[in-house]
Design a protein around this motif. Structure first.
Motif, PDB file in Angstrom:
ATOM      1  N   ASN A 416       0.809  -1.220   0.000  1.00  0.00           N
ATOM      2  CA  ASN A 416       0.000   0.000   0.000  1.00  0.00           C
ATOM      3  C   ASN A 416       0.843   1.271   0.000  1.00  0.00           C
ATOM      4  OD1 ASN A 416      -2.180  -1.684   0.052  1.00  0.00           O
ATOM      5  ND2 ASN A 416      -2.665  -1.361   2.211  1.00  0.00           N
ATOM      6  N   GLU A 417       1.992   1.228   0.669  1.00  0.00           N
ATOM      7  CA  GLU A 417       2.823   2.428   0.781  1.00  0.00           C
ATOM      8  C   GLU A 417       3.383   2.886  -0.572  1.00  0.00           C
ATOM      9  OE1 GLU A 417       1.745   1.288   4.481  1.00  0.00           O
ATOM     10  OE2 GLU A 417       2.786  -0.041   3.061  1.00  0.00           O
ATOM     11  N   LYS A 418       3.458   1.983  -1.534  1.00  0.00           N
ATOM     12  CA  LYS A 418       3.936   2.389  -2.862  1.00  0.00           C
ATOM     13  C   LYS A 418       2.981   3.402  -3.491  1.00  0.00           C
ATOM     14  CE  LYS A 418       5.799   0.628  -7.212  1.00  0.00           C
ATOM     15  NZ  LYS A 418       7.064   1.365  -7.011  1.00  0.00           N
ATOM     16  N   ARG A 419       1.726   3.375  -3.063  1.00  0.00           N
ATOM     17  CA  ARG A 419       0.741   4.335  -3.579  1.00  0.00           C
ATOM     18  C   ARG A 419       1.082   5.773  -3.179  1.00  0.00           C
ATOM     19  NH1 ARG A 419      -2.436   1.733  -7.259  1.00  0.00           N
ATOM     20  NH2 ARG A 419      -3.061  -0.319  -6.495  1.00  0.00           N
ATOM     21  N   LEU A 420       1.934   5.927  -2.177  1.00  0.00           N
ATOM     22  CA  LEU A 420       2.256   7.260  -1.671  1.00  0.00           C
ATOM     23  C   LEU A 420       3.447   7.901  -2.378  1.00  0.00           C
ATOM     24  CD1 LEU A 420       1.880   6.556   2.164  1.00  0.00           C
ATOM     25  CD2 LEU A 420       0.291   7.829   0.713  1.00  0.00           C
ATOM     26  N   GLU A 421       4.078   7.195  -3.293  1.00  0.00           N
ATOM     27  CA  GLU A 421       5.312   7.707  -3.901  1.00  0.00           C
ATOM     28  C   GLU A 421       5.125   9.063  -4.592  1.00  0.00           C
ATOM     29  OE1 GLU A 421       6.893   4.581  -6.292  1.00  0.00           O
ATOM     30  OE2 GLU A 421       7.750   3.514  -4.580  1.00  0.00           O
ATOM     31  N   PRO A 422       4.048   9.284  -5.377  1.00  0.00           N
ATOM     32  CA  PRO A 422       3.896  10.621  -5.975  1.00  0.00           C
ATOM     33  C   PRO A 422       3.777  11.730  -4.932  1.00  0.00           C
ATOM     34  CG  PRO A 422       2.469   9.039  -7.075  1.00  0.00           C
ATOM     35  CD  PRO A 422       3.008   8.350  -5.861  1.00  0.00           C
ATOM     36  N   ALA A 423       3.197  11.389  -3.762  1.00  0.00           N
ATOM     37  CA  ALA A 423       3.022  12.388  -2.704  1.00  0.00           C
ATOM     38  C   ALA A 423       4.349  12.805  -2.092  1.00  0.00           C
ATOM     39  CB  ALA A 423       2.098  11.847  -1.616  1.00  0.00           C
ATOM     40  N   LEU A 424       5.386  11.971  -2.205  1.00  0.00           N
ATOM     41  CA  LEU A 424       6.703  12.342  -1.686  1.00  0.00           C
ATOM     42  C   LEU A 424       7.232  13.575  -2.403  1.00  0.00           C
ATOM     43  CD1 LEU A 424       8.351   8.799  -1.421  1.00  0.00           C
ATOM     44  CD2 LEU A 424       7.070  10.052   0.323  1.00  0.00           C
ATOM     45  N   ILE A 425       6.875  13.703  -3.670  1.00  0.00           N
ATOM     46  CA  ILE A 425       7.276  14.873  -4.459  1.00  0.00           C
ATOM     47  C   ILE A 425       6.284  16.015  -4.288  1.00  0.00           C
ATOM     48  CG2 ILE A 425       7.734  15.722  -6.796  1.00  0.00           C
ATOM     49  CD1 ILE A 425       8.472  12.815  -7.543  1.00  0.00           C
ATOM     50  N   SER A 426       4.985  15.693  -4.423  1.00  0.00           N
ATOM     51  CA  SER A 426       3.961  16.745  -4.404  1.00  0.00           C
ATOM     52  C   SER A 426       3.866  17.445  -3.056  1.00  0.00           C
ATOM     53  CB  SER A 426       2.601  16.168  -4.802  1.00  0.00           C
ATOM     54  OG  SER A 426       2.212  15.124  -3.937  1.00  0.00           O
ATOM     55  N   ALA A 427       4.175  16.740  -1.958  1.00  0.00           N
ATOM     56  CA  ALA A 427       4.142  17.382  -0.639  1.00  0.00           C
ATOM     57  C   ALA A 427       5.212  18.459  -0.520  1.00  0.00           C
ATOM     58  CB  ALA A 427       4.334  16.329   0.459  1.00  0.00           C
ATOM     59  N   ILE A 428       6.308  18.307  -1.277  1.00  0.00           N
ATOM     60  CA  ILE A 428       7.367  19.320  -1.282  1.00  0.00           C
ATOM     61  C   ILE A 428       6.992  20.489  -2.182  1.00  0.00           C
ATOM     62  CG2 ILE A 428       9.782  19.738  -1.886  1.00  0.00           C
ATOM     63  CD1 ILE A 428      10.341  16.792  -1.213  1.00  0.00           C
ATOM     64  N   GLN A 466      -4.964  12.487  -3.757  1.00  0.00           N
ATOM     65  CA  GLN A 466      -5.293  11.227  -4.427  1.00  0.00           C
ATOM     66  C   GLN A 466      -4.507  10.072  -3.813  1.00  0.00           C
ATOM     67  OE1 GLN A 466      -8.241  11.854  -5.985  1.00  0.00           O
ATOM     68  NE2 GLN A 466      -7.516  10.537  -7.598  1.00  0.00           N
ATOM     69  N   CYS A 467      -3.232  10.294  -3.562  1.00  0.00           N
ATOM     70  CA  CYS A 467      -2.390   9.247  -2.960  1.00  0.00           C
ATOM     71  C   CYS A 467      -2.899   8.851  -1.578  1.00  0.00           C
ATOM     72  CB  CYS A 467      -0.945   9.726  -2.858  1.00  0.00           C
ATOM     73  SG  CYS A 467      -0.111   9.975  -4.431  1.00  0.00           S
ATOM     74  N   ILE A 468      -3.202   9.839  -0.767  1.00  0.00           N
ATOM     75  CA  ILE A 468      -3.624   9.562   0.608  1.00  0.00           C
ATOM     76  C   ILE A 468      -4.994   8.901   0.631  1.00  0.00           C
ATOM     77  CG2 ILE A 468      -4.277  10.634   2.797  1.00  0.00           C
ATOM     78  CD1 ILE A 468      -2.040  12.649   2.382  1.00  0.00           C
ATOM     79  N   PHE A 469      -5.923   9.388  -0.187  1.00  0.00           N
ATOM     80  CA  PHE A 469      -7.259   8.783  -0.222  1.00  0.00           C
ATOM     81  C   PHE A 469      -7.182   7.312  -0.620  1.00  0.00           C
ATOM     82  CE2 PHE A 469      -9.527  13.072  -1.080  1.00  0.00           C
ATOM     83  CZ  PHE A 469      -9.613  13.287   0.284  1.00  0.00           C
ATOM     84  N   LEU A 470      -6.399   7.007  -1.667  1.00  0.00           N
ATOM     85  CA  LEU A 470      -6.290   5.627  -2.117  1.00  0.00           C
ATOM     86  C   LEU A 470      -5.602   4.766  -1.062  1.00  0.00           C
ATOM     87  CD1 LEU A 470      -6.938   3.777  -4.497  1.00  0.00           C
ATOM     88  CD2 LEU A 470      -4.658   4.258  -5.401  1.00  0.00           C
ATOM     89  N   TYR A 471      -4.623   5.331  -0.383  1.00  0.00           N
ATOM     90  CA  TYR A 471      -3.932   4.600   0.677  1.00  0.00           C
ATOM     91  C   TYR A 471      -4.905   4.228   1.795  1.00  0.00           C
ATOM     92  CZ  TYR A 471      -0.579   3.632   4.441  1.00  0.00           C
ATOM     93  OH  TYR A 471       0.116   3.038   5.462  1.00  0.00           O
ATOM     94  N   ILE A 472      -5.765   5.145   2.168  1.00  0.00           N
ATOM     95  CA  ILE A 472      -6.749   4.880   3.218  1.00  0.00           C
ATOM     96  C   ILE A 472      -7.734   3.798   2.772  1.00  0.00           C
ATOM     97  CG2 ILE A 472      -8.727   5.865   4.451  1.00  0.00           C
ATOM     98  CD1 ILE A 472      -7.189   8.463   4.663  1.00  0.00           C
ATOM     99  N   VAL A 473      -8.210   3.907   1.528  1.00  0.00           N
ATOM    100  CA  VAL A 473      -9.185   2.939   1.018  1.00  0.00           C
ATOM    101  C   VAL A 473      -8.604   1.531   1.016  1.00  0.00           C
ATOM    102  CG1 VAL A 473     -10.420   2.202  -1.060  1.00  0.00           C
ATOM    103  CG2 VAL A 473     -10.507   4.590  -0.344  1.00  0.00           C
ATOM    104  N   LEU A 474      -7.333   1.391   0.601  1.00  0.00           N
ATOM    105  CA  LEU A 474      -6.706   0.076   0.524  1.00  0.00           C
ATOM    106  C   LEU A 474      -6.296  -0.461   1.889  1.00  0.00           C
ATOM    107  CD1 LEU A 474      -4.469   0.547  -2.647  1.00  0.00           C
ATOM    108  CD2 LEU A 474      -6.651  -0.655  -2.476  1.00  0.00           C
TER     109      LEU A 474
END
Length: 551
Positions: A416-428, A466-474
């Motif tokens: 599931n944590e792989k879903r957060l990879e785009p957020a590592l960039i977008s959060a910055i 989008q990353c966080i929502f999908l992470y929560i759902v999964l």
């Protein structure tokens, strides 16, 4: 087309009034052959029993193998019993997963249009603040209540309606069309009300009854699409939600400039009236539990076999609507308090969502007072928000096709944590966008610089959310609907509160100081996103709510 119409609100009414002679279901037709396992007294042979264990898998072993690429939570809970009513094989046309691409696209269009209509209603009225203040003799702070009460109410409404849509006996459709009929009625009143108190009350009611799609829309899409398709489909659905508040002032400013605030309310009435017609006449039921529950009822009536049960009747036979609603209201709070991942997600999303709505208080200062845009042109400035959402969606969807789909093909279902990879960039990128907006909102500089900052911030937030929502759902599939509704409530309450702090803060600190302060706060979200990505798996293992990854 007849199958689609039969499952709509109007189609069900026609079916009921005709006593089943019009828009018949397969079980009601004279040529229908009852599957032998549903007949009274039938007992399976050894081969039949093996088939029943596969239940909805049919005899297509390759198809079943493909279905294992989805997480266990996405597959139905199977019952190896002849009394279990399921789909009529893999290709059952009543299963929303088997609908044609055109039918799925049409239903998705309705959901996206409804989402746009509800969200655009929040910001449309900001275009008429000037005439609103003049007609009712109120100040800027009081006028902002007409916006904040709407944002607050659709968050609270989603928390209430979401658990109701999970009750199989109801299905999803009644919580689309029925509340929207009420929305239209209250919106007509909002356009004609003679008092400001009446306007605020009616705005609260319209948002409350327009809220179901904000949480249930995702469930409807999940009914039709596979887990591998959902990241892209969710992006398509969320884009109208991001863009609608930005487009509202574009529609509203020119109307308000010509005819005052009431015409912004008429614009919303026309939009939601059009969408409501689609919901009543063309929106089919998609809830698997509801469709199979009604199938079981028809088969019991046809065969006289009262032992037949759908999955939902087996799972929820002892649950009452009150119990389901109570659990749905309490569970999001419980998980938010006890699980750090969800607690951070709700906190972070609530604040960046509030920053998004603060643009509606900062833009009149920046583009009206600093850059001297005309009233109509100020509305066009909001398009930078819509452009940001579109770029964020393009980045996220591109990631799915370029990175995730090849990963599926080569490795299988990811952690599931792989879903957060785009957020590592977008959060910055998000705070960078805010700082650019803060430091370029000066009369000595070109206005395009500030819009670049806004666009970056919104694009980054789209991807992160989008990353966080999908992470929560999964990670929490059994509580996903309630958690998303709870998140909607948290962020709406936060945004409504900050709307009243925005203008005083920008007046006191200036745009540069006020937005820089928000950018500084957003910096604190970066380590949180990275922490969930790095330690999320171990946190889920310790959680009594989260579910593990698929194997």
């Amino acid at each position: 087309m007849a199958d689609l119409f039969r499952e709509t609100a109007f189609g069900k009414l026609v079916h009921f009034l005709s006593k089943g002679t019009l828009l018949q279901y397969p079980e009601e037709r004279a040529d229908f052959i009852v599957p032998e396992q549903y007949l009274p007294g039938w007992k399976p042979s050894v081969d039949d029993a093996a088939t029943l264990v596969l239940a909805s898998g049919g005899d297509d072993l390759e198809a079943n193998k493909e279905k294992t690429t989805a997480p266990p939570s996405a597959a139905p809970s199977l019952k190896s019993t002849p009394a279990f009513v399921d789909w009529y094989g893999d290709n059952d046309p009543d299963n929303p997963q088997n609908w044609s691409s055109g039918k799925k696209a049409f239903v998705t269009f309705i959901i996206c249009t409804l989402t746009f209509a509800v969200y655009v209603g929040s910001s449309l009225i900001t275009s008429g603040f000037g005439s609103l203040m003049e007609e009712f003799g109120i100040g800027e702070e009081e006028a902002t209540v007409s916006l904040s009460i709407y944002v607050l109410s659709y968050g609270v409404g989603a928390l209430f309606f979401s658990p109701l849509s999970e009750i199989p006996a109801f299905g999803r459709n009644p919580f689309y069309w029925a509340p929207m009929v009420a929305f239209v009625a209250f919106q007509a009143g909002a356009a004609r009300t003679p008092t400001y108190t009446g306007l605020v009350l009616l705005r609260a009611l319209t948002a409350f009854f327009g809220s179901p799609v904000l949480s249930t829309g995702g469930a409807t899409l999940a009914d039709m699409f596979t887990p591998m398709q959902l990241p892209v489909i969710f992006s398509i659905w969320v884009l109208p939600a991001f863009s609608a508040p930005a487009v509202g002032p574009v529609f509203g400013n020119f109307a308000a400039q010509a005819n005052g605030w009431r015409w912004t309310m008429y614009e919303l009435l026309w939009i939601v009236g059009f969408v409501t017609l689609f919901l009543v006449f063309l929106m089919p039921e998609t809830s698997h539990a509801n469709i199979l529950l009604r199938r079981a009822e028809r088969l019991r009536a046809l065969t006289g076999n009262n032992a037949l049960r759908s999955q939902s009747e087996i799972d929820h036979g002892e649950l009452t609507p009150g119990k389901i609603i109570t659990d749905a209201l309490i569970r999001p709070i419980q998980i938010t308090v006890l699980d750090p991942s969800v607690g951070f997600a709700n906190l972070y999303i609530s604040f960046v969502y509030a920053w998004y709505y603060l643009f509606f208080t900062s833009f009149p200062i920046v583009y009206g007072e600093i850059f001297k845009f005309s009233f109509g042109a100020q509305g066009l400035a909001y398009l930078s928000l819509a452009i940001g959402g579109t770029l964020g969606a393009a980045f996220y969807i591109g990631y799915q096709y370029v990175v995730m789909n090849p990963y599926y093909a080569k490795v299988g279902w990811p952690v599931n944590e792989k879903r957060l990879e785009p957020a590592l960039i977008s959060a910055i990128v998000a705070p960078i966008g805010l700082f650019i907006f803060a430091w370029t909102a000066k009369a000595s500089l070109h206005w395009i610089g500030s819009m670049v900052g806004v666009t970056l911030f919104v694009a980054a937030n789209f991807a992160t959310l989008q990353c966080i929502f999908l992470y929560i759902v999964l990670s929490y599939p059994q509580y996903a609907a309630s958690l998303l509704a709870g998140n909607d409530a948290f962020r709406s309450i936060t945004a409504a509160a900050f709307l009243h702090a925005g203008t005083p803060m920008f007046r006191a600190m200036g745009i540069g100081g006020g937005v820089s302060f928000l950018g500084g706060l957003t910096l604190f979200g970066i380590p949180g996103v990275w922490a969930i990505w790095y330690w999320g798996a171990s946190l889920r293992q310790k959680s009594r709510f989260a579910q593990g990854d698929a194997q």
